[in-house]
Design an enzyme around this catalytic site. Structure first.
Site, PDB file in Angstrom:
ATOM      1  CD1 TRP A  47      -2.474  -1.638  -0.054  1.00 31.28           C
ATOM      2  CD2 TRP A  47      -3.140  -1.159   2.035  1.00 31.28           C
ATOM      3  NE1 TRP A  47      -3.630  -2.331   0.182  1.00 31.28           N
ATOM      4  CE2 TRP A  47      -4.069  -2.050   1.451  1.00 31.28           C
ATOM      5  CE3 TRP A  47      -3.350  -0.722   3.340  1.00 31.28           C
ATOM      6  CZ2 TRP A  47      -5.189  -2.513   2.146  1.00 31.28           C
ATOM      7  CZ3 TRP A  47      -4.464  -1.178   4.028  1.00 31.28           C
ATOM      8  CH2 TRP A  47      -5.377  -2.066   3.439  1.00 31.28           C
ATOM      9  CG  HIS A  91       9.492  -1.121  -2.802  1.00 28.64           C
ATOM     10  ND1 HIS A  91       9.464   0.081  -3.466  1.00 28.64           N
ATOM     11  CD2 HIS A  91       8.477  -1.857  -3.314  1.00 28.64           C
ATOM     12  CE1 HIS A  91       8.461   0.075  -4.332  1.00 28.64           C
ATOM     13  NE2 HIS A  91       7.848  -1.099  -4.255  1.00 28.64           N
ATOM     14  CD  GLU A 132       7.717   3.330  -4.435  1.00 18.52           C
ATOM     15  OE1 GLU A 132       7.186   3.174  -3.324  1.00 18.52           O
ATOM     16  OE2 GLU A 132       7.122   3.121  -5.511  1.00 18.52           O
ATOM     17  N   GLY A 136       1.392  -2.846  -6.354  1.00 19.47           N
ATOM     18  CA  GLY A 136       1.351  -1.542  -5.696  1.00 19.47           C
ATOM     19  C   GLY A 136       0.008  -0.878  -5.915  1.00 19.47           C
ATOM     20  N   GLY A 137      -0.066   0.002  -6.916  1.00 18.02           N
ATOM     21  CA  GLY A 137      -1.255   0.817  -7.156  1.00 18.02           C
ATOM     22  C   GLY A 137      -2.558   0.028  -7.205  1.00 18.02           C
TER      23      GLY A 137
HETATM   24  C1  PEP Z   1       5.360  -1.893  -6.069  1.00 20.11           C
HETATM   25  O1  PEP Z   1       5.338  -0.812  -5.501  1.00 20.11           O
HETATM   26  O2  PEP Z   1       5.927  -2.850  -5.537  1.00 20.11           O
HETATM   27  C2  PEP Z   1       4.713  -2.008  -7.367  1.00 20.11           C
HETATM   28  C3  PEP Z   1       4.910  -3.088  -8.068  1.00 20.11           C
HETATM   29  O3  PEP Z   1       3.925  -0.936  -7.762  1.00 20.11           O
HETATM   30  P1  PEP Z   1       2.905  -0.914  -9.016  1.00 20.11           P
HETATM   31  O4  PEP Z   1       2.118  -2.189  -8.979  1.00 20.11           O
HETATM   32  O5  PEP Z   1       2.069   0.297  -8.768  1.00 20.11           O
HETATM   33  O6  PEP Z   1       3.744  -0.810 -10.251  1.00 20.11           O
END
Ligand code: PEP
Length: 241
Positions: free
Chosen positions: A9, A92, A94, A223-224
């Site tokens: 999240w 991760h 980020e 993620g999203g």
């Molecule tokens: C994530 O943050 O691990 C990710 C895969 O994000 P998204 O699905 O938004 O690309």
């Protein structure tokens, strides 16, 4: 083997929103075939635990490697465990690219997770420029060798292959790309056998089934598309087949 569907999240859904999500999260027919995991913000762990109506594993998005100390704003693996987490996301993209987390720190965090009895879900993945330069295997090997030593004799761990160029961009690796990278991950880990290797990067209900049917893909880290209970349920149902 059950497919793993994990939702990260990030910095979304405080306790009230988390409880609201869980009250509406009702995937159908997944209990036997899918292992669900959620990584909410730490402050929402308790709300998720209390409101979950289907079995959901709980994880934190980040930990510090020390057990305790004068480290303002940090949370240790032991504290996460005490708060009800069983999993810890480590490395991760980020964390690596926005917060400057190094390979060495990722290794220490994996060690801390194992020490506290958490299952580390370690993220690896290349930047677009690294892929274009043909460095996919080199990058994955470098990232994995930084934490592999912490996993000697450990089987309760997962790796998430998340190409940085596919995270939050709407660009998805092809199933062939994912299989190629997962094979490199598996080969680099050698005798250390992960419980699962997940693919992450713009997974949605429309592409999840195809990605999860690719050889070597044991599940997805989302993620999203994990922020909406209906959409995330759609991915879980796609994993159930
Ligand atoms: C994530 O943050 O691990 C990710 C895969 O994000 P998204 O699905 O938004 O690309």
């Amino acid at each position: 083997m059950r497919k793993v569907v994990a939702g990260n999240w990030k910095m979304h859904h405080g306790p009230d929103a988390a409880a609201g999500f869980l009250s509406r999260f009702r995937p159908r027919g997944v209990s036997e075939t899918v292992e669900l995991i959620l990584f909410p913000p730490d402050l929402s762990l308790r709300a998720v635990r209390k409101a979950a109506r289907v079995p959901v594993g709980l994880g934190v998005q980040n930990i510090h490697w020390e057990e305790s100390g004068a480290l303002t704003g940090e949370v240790s693996a032991e504290m996460a465990r005490e708060a009800g987490a069983s999993f810890a996301l480590v490395g991760h993209s980020e964390r690596r690219h926005l917060f400057g987390e190094t390979d060495d720190q990722v290794g220490r965090k994996v060690r801390a997770a194992v020490r506290a009895g958490l299952v580390p879900v370690v993220c690896v993945g290349e930047l677009l420029k690294e892929r274009r330069a043909g460095w996919l295997a080199d990058v994955l090997r470098r990232q994995i060798s930084a934490f592999a030593g912490a996993l000697e004799g450990v089987t309760a761990f997962m790796v998430a292959y998340e190409p940085v160029w596919a995270i939050g961009t709407g660009e998805t690796a092809t199933p062939e790309d994912a299989s190629e990278a997962h094979a490199i991950v598996r080969e680099t880990l050698g005798a250390r056998t992960p419980a699962a290797i997940l693919y992450g990067g713009s997974v949605n209900p429309g592409n999840a089934a195809e990605l999860m049917s690719a050889p070597g893909v044991d599940g997805v880290l989302v993620g999203g598309a994990s922020l909406d209970p209906g959409v995330f349920a759609g991915i879980a149902e796609a994993a159930a087949g």
